[in-house]
Design a protein around this motif. Sequence first.
Motif, PDB file in Angstrom:
ATOM      1  N   MET A   1      -0.080  -2.744  -0.235  1.00 35.44           N
ATOM      2  CA  MET A   1      -1.414  -2.948  -0.444  1.00 35.44           C
ATOM      3  C   MET A   1      -1.250  -3.238   1.094  1.00 35.44           C
ATOM      4  O   MET A   1      -1.421  -4.239   1.588  1.00 35.44           O
ATOM      5  N   LEU A   2      -2.738  -3.541   1.885  1.00 32.59           N
ATOM      6  CA  LEU A   2      -3.801  -3.214   2.672  1.00 32.59           C
ATOM      7  C   LEU A   2      -4.480  -4.393   1.961  1.00 32.59           C
ATOM      8  O   LEU A   2      -5.210  -4.399   1.913  1.00 32.59           O
ATOM      9  N   ARG A   3      -4.063  -5.820   3.437  1.00 32.45           N
ATOM     10  CA  ARG A   3      -5.537  -7.016   3.141  1.00 32.45           C
ATOM     11  C   ARG A   3      -6.013  -7.153   4.110  1.00 32.45           C
ATOM     12  O   ARG A   3      -4.766  -7.945   5.062  1.00 32.45           O
TER      13      ARG A   3
ATOM     14  N   GLY B   1       0.652   7.873   7.509  1.00 34.51           N
ATOM     15  CA  GLY B   1       0.217   7.562   8.808  1.00 34.51           C
ATOM     16  C   GLY B   1       0.277   5.989   9.386  1.00 34.51           C
ATOM     17  O   GLY B   1      -0.129   5.477  10.478  1.00 34.51           O
ATOM     18  N   ASP B   2       0.905   5.615   9.012  1.00 33.37           N
ATOM     19  CA  ASP B   2       1.871   4.311  10.173  1.00 33.37           C
ATOM     20  C   ASP B   2       3.025   4.440  11.305  1.00 33.37           C
ATOM     21  O   ASP B   2       3.516   4.681  11.183  1.00 33.37           O
ATOM     22  N   ASN B   3       1.557   5.711  11.939  1.00 32.88           N
ATOM     23  CA  ASN B   3       2.444   5.417  13.474  1.00 32.88           C
ATOM     24  C   ASN B   3       2.852   4.878  14.418  1.00 32.88           C
ATOM     25  O   ASN B   3       1.863   3.307  14.253  1.00 32.88           O
TER      26      ASN B   3
ATOM     27  N   PRO C   1       0.964   1.415  -0.509  1.00 32.03           N
ATOM     28  CA  PRO C   1       2.357   1.428   0.801  1.00 32.03           C
ATOM     29  C   PRO C   1       1.146   2.063   2.506  1.00 32.03           C
ATOM     30  O   PRO C   1       0.669   2.761   2.036  1.00 32.03           O
ATOM     31  N   PRO C   2       1.610   1.537   3.243  1.00 33.34           N
ATOM     32  CA  PRO C   2       3.051   0.114   3.548  1.00 33.34           C
ATOM     33  C   PRO C   2       2.088  -1.252   3.777  1.00 33.34           C
ATOM     34  O   PRO C   2       0.857  -1.385   3.812  1.00 33.34           O
ATOM     35  N   HIS C   3       2.397  -1.973   3.110  1.00 31.02           N
ATOM     36  CA  HIS C   3       2.350  -3.152   2.425  1.00 31.02           C
ATOM     37  C   HIS C   3       1.309  -3.682   4.143  1.00 31.02           C
ATOM     38  O   HIS C   3       2.198  -3.772   5.331  1.00 31.02           O
ATOM     39  N   PHE C   4       0.600  -4.507   4.396  1.00 27.38           N
ATOM     40  CA  PHE C   4       0.129  -4.945   5.874  1.00 27.38           C
ATOM     41  C   PHE C   4      -1.413  -6.026   5.091  1.00 27.38           C
ATOM     42  O   PHE C   4      -1.630  -5.436   4.724  1.00 27.38           O
TER      43      PHE C   4
ATOM     44  N   ARG D   1      -4.755   5.853   2.154  1.00 27.63           N
ATOM     45  CA  ARG D   1      -5.248   5.044   2.500  1.00 27.63           C
ATOM     46  C   ARG D   1      -6.350   4.283   3.728  1.00 27.63           C
ATOM     47  O   ARG D   1      -5.597   4.794   4.869  1.00 27.63           O
ATOM     48  N   PRO D   2      -7.176   3.735   3.467  1.00 31.48           N
ATOM     49  CA  PRO D   2      -7.602   3.124   4.610  1.00 31.48           C
ATOM     50  C   PRO D   2      -6.072   2.591   6.110  1.00 31.48           C
ATOM     51  O   PRO D   2      -5.598   1.744   5.544  1.00 31.48           O
TER      52      PRO D   2
END
Length: 322
Positions: free
Chosen positions: A1-3, A68-70, A193-196, A216-217
């Motif tokens: 989750m993005l928080r 997108g987790d580049n 995902p990914p969690h951040f 996801r953004p």
Amino acid sequence: MLRVHFSAEDLLDIRFAAEPMPLVELCLALAAWQRTDRPGVFARWRRQVARELPADARPLLELLRPDGDNPGFVEPPVRDLDAALDAVREGGRRLPYEDLVRAASRSRNGGDPGGWLRALWEQDREAWALLERSLRSAHAALIAPRWCEIRQSFRADVAWRTRMLAGHGIKATLAGTHPDARWSGTTFEVPGPPHFETGLGGHGLTLIPSAFWTGRPLLGRLPDGSHLLIYPALTPLPLVAPAGADGSLDALLGRTRAAVLQQLTDRRTTTELARDLGISLPSVSEHTRTLRAAGLITTEREGKAVLHAATGLGVDLLRSGG
């Protein structure tokens, strides 16, 4: 989750980027191309990429993840391509090994960044030359020919969300960046995902719509320490009409006048309009005068510059006219 945790100061310091960023769009395009959950609208685009992506650009696929987790160094938020490539090389001097491990975790190497990836981390000159060639080649094939449409998508989204911001506030505007986005107090959340998780620390947030991204953004950082949020544009690239295409708006306003209005989803000077559309300054003045009289644009002076921008009526006409 993005928080993302916002302070009151952060909520007062949210802005839109002025232009799309070439390497950000390139990396998101290649990341998105690798995803298996692409909407049907992208099917033809995916086939085009499969045909058009040069062999010397394919090493990038070892760096760019489908989610997108580049690695941040390879997609600097810089508006000029050459300056962005310089930023890639400068960022590479401080390249964390963990970034390469994360990139390699989805590759055939099974999480061991060997070969070219390890050579990047070890600052091998040939490896970095290969990376620059790959970026230039991929940009020339995938981004440069579509840059006008990418900018159209970007500007239309910013214009629409600016109106939403004025009418409904920042919480509704951010919640509209993804179907699953929500607020929990002053925390912005998007499942998946990914969690951040991070706080903005009073540095504010810059919003960047992407013509390619549909996931996801994504959250990144700017050189000044502030954050940026990249989210899917309302109109993805395959649905953007090519510049100069015939349509109802052209029939109503005339092709050149319609093109002027399309440019004005973001504020532009008379000189910028003349340069980008390849027409004379007197011609721009005539068209802006007519659009202003119809209530489709506003014009104001800032110092020596005369700035034009589409009104809410003008934006609605652009959307309804395709």
